[in-house]
Write a protein that holds these residues in place. Structure first.
Motif, PDB file in Angstrom:
ATOM      1  N   HIS A   1      32.822  37.238  12.926  1.00 59.08           N
ATOM      2  CA  HIS A   1      32.179  37.849  11.778  1.00 59.08           C
ATOM      3  C   HIS A   1      30.743  38.282  12.082  1.00 59.08           C
ATOM      4  CE1 HIS A   1      32.806  38.958   7.668  1.00 59.08           C
ATOM      5  NE2 HIS A   1      31.588  38.519   7.325  1.00 59.08           N
ATOM      6  N   HIS A   2      30.508  38.684  13.352  1.00 60.43           N
ATOM      7  CA  HIS A   2      29.214  39.275  13.671  1.00 60.43           C
ATOM      8  C   HIS A   2      29.387  40.780  13.680  1.00 60.43           C
ATOM      9  CE1 HIS A   2      27.289  35.550  14.474  1.00 60.43           C
ATOM     10  NE2 HIS A   2      28.124  35.209  15.451  1.00 60.43           N
ATOM     11  N   PRO A   3      28.415  41.522  13.150  1.00 62.45           N
ATOM     12  CA  PRO A   3      28.579  42.990  13.141  1.00 62.45           C
ATOM     13  C   PRO A   3      28.525  43.551  14.564  1.00 62.45           C
ATOM     14  CG  PRO A   3      26.426  42.353  12.318  1.00 62.45           C
ATOM     15  CD  PRO A   3      27.199  41.084  12.504  1.00 62.45           C
ATOM     16  N   THR A   4      29.380  44.533  14.848  1.00 64.67           N
ATOM     17  CA  THR A   4      29.443  45.089  16.203  1.00 64.67           C
ATOM     18  C   THR A   4      28.726  46.414  16.324  1.00 64.67           C
ATOM     19  OG1 THR A   4      31.564  46.014  15.570  1.00 64.67           O
ATOM     20  CG2 THR A   4      31.611  43.980  16.858  1.00 64.67           C
ATOM     21  N   ASN A   5      28.604  47.121  15.198  1.00 61.63           N
ATOM     22  CA  ASN A   5      28.015  48.464  15.314  1.00 61.63           C
ATOM     23  C   ASN A   5      26.674  48.546  14.581  1.00 61.63           C
ATOM     24  OD1 ASN A   5      29.054  48.158  12.814  1.00 61.63           O
ATOM     25  ND2 ASN A   5      29.902  50.241  12.650  1.00 61.63           N
ATOM     26  N   ALA A   6      25.916  47.452  14.612  1.00 58.50           N
ATOM     27  CA  ALA A   6      24.627  47.475  13.911  1.00 58.50           C
ATOM     28  C   ALA A   6      23.585  46.724  14.730  1.00 58.50           C
ATOM     29  CB  ALA A   6      24.758  46.829  12.538  1.00 58.50           C
ATOM     30  N   SER A   7      22.324  47.125  14.576  1.00 60.24           N
ATOM     31  CA  SER A   7      21.228  46.429  15.250  1.00 60.24           C
ATOM     32  C   SER A   7      20.324  45.829  14.189  1.00 60.24           C
ATOM     33  CB  SER A   7      20.440  47.417  16.111  1.00 60.24           C
ATOM     34  OG  SER A   7      19.935  48.445  15.279  1.00 60.24           O
ATOM     35  N   THR A   8      19.473  44.895  14.619  1.00 58.60           N
ATOM     36  CA  THR A   8      18.561  44.299  13.646  1.00 58.60           C
ATOM     37  C   THR A   8      17.182  44.938  13.789  1.00 58.60           C
ATOM     38  OG1 THR A   8      18.190  42.594  15.275  1.00 58.60           O
ATOM     39  CG2 THR A   8      19.674  42.046  13.477  1.00 58.60           C
ATOM     40  N   PRO A   9      16.721  45.569  12.704  1.00 64.19           N
ATOM     41  CA  PRO A   9      15.370  46.134  12.751  1.00 64.19           C
ATOM     42  C   PRO A   9      14.335  45.012  12.616  1.00 64.19           C
ATOM     43  CG  PRO A   9      16.306  46.446  10.586  1.00 64.19           C
ATOM     44  CD  PRO A   9      17.366  45.783  11.411  1.00 64.19           C
ATOM     45  N   ILE A  10      13.092  45.341  12.932  1.00 61.50           N
ATOM     46  CA  ILE A  10      12.025  44.355  12.703  1.00 61.50           C
ATOM     47  C   ILE A  10      11.800  44.266  11.203  1.00 61.50           C
ATOM     48  CG2 ILE A  10       9.592  43.831  13.092  1.00 61.50           C
ATOM     49  CD1 ILE A  10       9.846  45.434  15.708  1.00 61.50           C
ATOM     50  N   ASP A  11      11.966  43.054  10.699  1.00 62.68           N
ATOM     51  CA  ASP A  11      11.954  42.871   9.253  1.00 62.68           C
ATOM     52  C   ASP A  11      10.578  42.387   8.794  1.00 62.68           C
ATOM     53  OD1 ASP A  11      12.454  42.397   6.657  1.00 62.68           O
ATOM     54  OD2 ASP A  11      14.213  41.106   6.976  1.00 62.68           O
ATOM     55  N   LEU A  12       9.819  43.281   8.179  1.00 63.74           N
ATOM     56  CA  LEU A  12       8.490  42.894   7.678  1.00 63.74           C
ATOM     57  C   LEU A  12       8.511  42.697   6.169  1.00 63.74           C
ATOM     58  CD1 LEU A  12       6.490  45.566   9.673  1.00 63.74           C
ATOM     59  CD2 LEU A  12       6.720  43.168  10.254  1.00 63.74           C
ATOM     60  N   SER A  13       9.710  42.489   5.627  1.00 62.46           N
ATOM     61  CA  SER A  13       9.863  42.415   4.167  1.00 62.46           C
ATOM     62  C   SER A  13       9.051  41.283   3.577  1.00 62.46           C
ATOM     63  CB  SER A  13      11.312  42.158   3.812  1.00 62.46           C
ATOM     64  OG  SER A  13      12.131  43.025   4.503  1.00 62.46           O
ATOM     65  N   ILE A  14       8.671  41.511   2.305  1.00 62.90           N
ATOM     66  CA  ILE A  14       8.111  40.417   1.533  1.00 62.90           C
ATOM     67  C   ILE A  14       9.302  39.634   1.009  1.00 62.90           C
ATOM     68  CG2 ILE A  14       6.549  39.807  -0.350  1.00 62.90           C
ATOM     69  CD1 ILE A  14       5.206  41.498   1.756  1.00 62.90           C
TER      70      ILE A  14
END
Lengths: 166, 371
Positions: free
Chosen positions: B133-146
């Motif tokens: 259940h890990h996504p295969t076609n996606a990357s993780t952006p740098i998350d600067l969210s509040i």
């Protein structure tokens, strides 16, 4: 361990690091520095005030001790002065007494001497007077006796008798 | 400081306004099968979900007409992905946490999956998963969210600045603070006199700012974590790890020659033992100390949250055995008791973290004794 790593979010770690660094900087600049400085100042002030109060107390004590000492000294001095005065007074009185006595004694002596000499001279005068008077009386008596021949004789005889007796 | 309080007021107004929008938007998305959480698995999931960080601020749910209404407010999502910086409100995901809702911003497609935001690879229109259940076609952006925790960090930071800034300002007028400052002042003095001074020694002043910041940050975070608002800042390993690394960096940087000589070449022991001791000392200084600091705080606070929520869940789980009233009373009594203990733990953990930080710094700056 895997669970731990799963819980760990690198994004949050970076955000926390940056935000906390900013927070430390702001807190130190705007809060902790003035607060700690004022606290230090206040504590220093309290300490100084306590110290000076202690010092004042000690000075007060010294002053009191000084006062006591001075008072005691003054009292002792007064005592001494009074004693001295009393002694002086007594001495003066006794001196005066003695002098008066001596003077009186001297005066009495003088008076006695004067009286003695007066008495002597008076006696001498009296003797002279008595001798003069006796001579006069004797002259008069003799004259009266010698006016009468008998009487002259009788006198001579009496006198001769007397001389015999001697 | 007036400006800050005004900012806080307007911020809370913005949140209040966005509240209703958020709640309304829900109705369209939630389809039918909205049930209150009432099985053990659901409760476990709920608790584990609560303990984690999240991209929106969730306060509570209510159910009417078979529909679930989530009440809370969205938080800004700020991402640095393939196509640069993008920002949008978390309400764009419509509470989806399974990667179904795709948000297109600035030429990138974002999905939220188990509390994490993924950026779909170019050309992909939906997430595909592998067996685990890990996504295969996606990357993780740098998350600067509040996120919820970042919001908490900002909020507690502002609170601290407001409170202690006002306290600092009061001293300019008179020597003794009034009002709330009178409560804060003994706490500052406590940290300085009971934590910084005895553990660090004569050089305490340089480190007191950091220790005070850490102490109040952890304490306020812990206490807010006990409120039913959903803050769990000090229960995030990333947060406690960052705090531990601050302490680590401080004692590494300020360590003097005496400290390093005792670390690397312990005087007064046989030469053969010295390398062994150096390994042990270095392991302690470099790994064990910061690790124990981070994990102790994280574990204590997380455990506190989980225990309180589990005890609250007794009211649901034990209904069959002891009727609704009985289980509710039991859960009320137990959770009240544990919450009171948690109030103590909130202070205790802040104290322990600060005390140990002071101790480690004190060991690093200690001057050799002159015999």
């Amino acid at each position: 361990m895997e669970q731990l790593l799963e819980n760990f979010s690198l994004d949050l770690f970076v955000k926390q690091t940056v935000l906390f660094l900013i927070l430390i900087f702001l807190m130190v600049k705007f809060a902790w520095k003035p607060i700690l400085n004022s606290l230090n100042d206040r504590e220093e002030g309290i300490k100084n005030a306590l110290d000076s109060a202690e010092k004042a107390k000690r000075e007060m004590e010294n002053l009191n001790a000084d006062n006591d000492r001075l008072l005691k000294e003054a009292r002792a001095e007064r005592e001494a002065l009074m004693k001295e005065a009393r002694e002086l007074k007594e001495k003066m009185i006794s001196d005066a007494k003695e002098e008066a006595q001596a003077q009186a004694g001297k005066m009495i002596e003088q008076a006695q001497a004067a009286i003695e000499s007066e008495k002597k001279s008076a006696m001498a005068e009296l003797k002279n007077e008595v001798a003069g008077l006796s001579l006069e009386i004797a002259e008069k008596v003799v004259r009266g006796e010698l006016s009468n021949k008998d009487k002259q004789l009788k006198l001579v005889e009496d006198m001769l008798g007397e001389a015999k007796l001697n | 400081m007036k400006l800050v309080s005004k900012t806080i007021t307007s911020l809370s107004l913005i949140f209040l306004v966005s509240f209703s929008v958020f709640a309304n938007g829900d109705k369209d998305v939630q389809e039918g099968e909205a049930n209150p959480i009432n099985t053990q698995e659901e409760i476990t999931d709920y608790i584990l979900h609560h303990v984690k960080d999240s991209h929106d601020f969730h306060l509570f749910d209510y159910f009417s007409n078979g529909e679930k209404h989530e009440v809370g407010f969205p938080l800004p999502v700020i991402l640095w992905g393939e196509n640069g910086l993008t920002a949008f409100m978390s309400s764009a995901f419509h509470h989806d946490d399974n990667g179904k809702e795709i948000v297109e911003r600035g030429g990138s497609k974002f999905v939220k999956l188990h509390g994490k935001i993924y950026e779909l690879n170019a050309g992909a229109s939906s997430v595909s998963f592998d067996e685990e259940h890990h996504p295969t076609n996606a990357s993780t952006p740098i998350d600067l969210s509040i996120t919820k925790s970042v919001f908490g960090i900002l909020f507690f930071g502002l609170l601290m600045l407001l409170w202690f800034g006002r306290l600092a300002k009061q001293y300019t007028k008179n020597a003794i603070p009034t009002g709330f400052g009178r409560v804060l002042e003994p706490l500052v003095i406590y940290v300085r006199d009971e934590i910084a001074k005895p553990n660090i020694g004569p050089k305490y002043r340089k480190f007191t700012g950091y220790l005070l910041t850490v102490f109040f940050f952890i304490w306020i975070s812990n206490l807010f974590g006990l409120l039913p608002l959903g803050f769990n800042v000090t229960g995030q390993l990333a947060v406690t790890a960052a705090l531990a690394i601050f302490t680590f960096v401080i004692y590494m940087v300020s360590g003097n020659g005496h400290f390093w000589s005792h670390q690397l070449w312990m005087p007064g022991v046989p030469f053969l033992l010295r390398p062994v001791l150096a390994i042990i000392e270095l392991a302690g200084t470099l790994i064990i100390k910061p690790f124990s600091l981070a994990v102790r705080l994280f574990a204590n606070i997380s455990a506190g949250h989980i225990v309180v929520m589990s005890l609250v869940a007794i009211a649901i789980n034990m209904q069959d055995q002891m009727t609704g009233v009985g289980s509710t009373i039991l859960s009320l009594v137990l959770s009240l008791f544990i919450t009171l203990i948690e109030v103590l733990v909130a202070f205790l953990q802040a104290y322990i973290f600060t005390m140990l930080s002071a101790l480690f710094i004190g060991m690093a700056v200690e001057e050799p004794e002159h015999h």
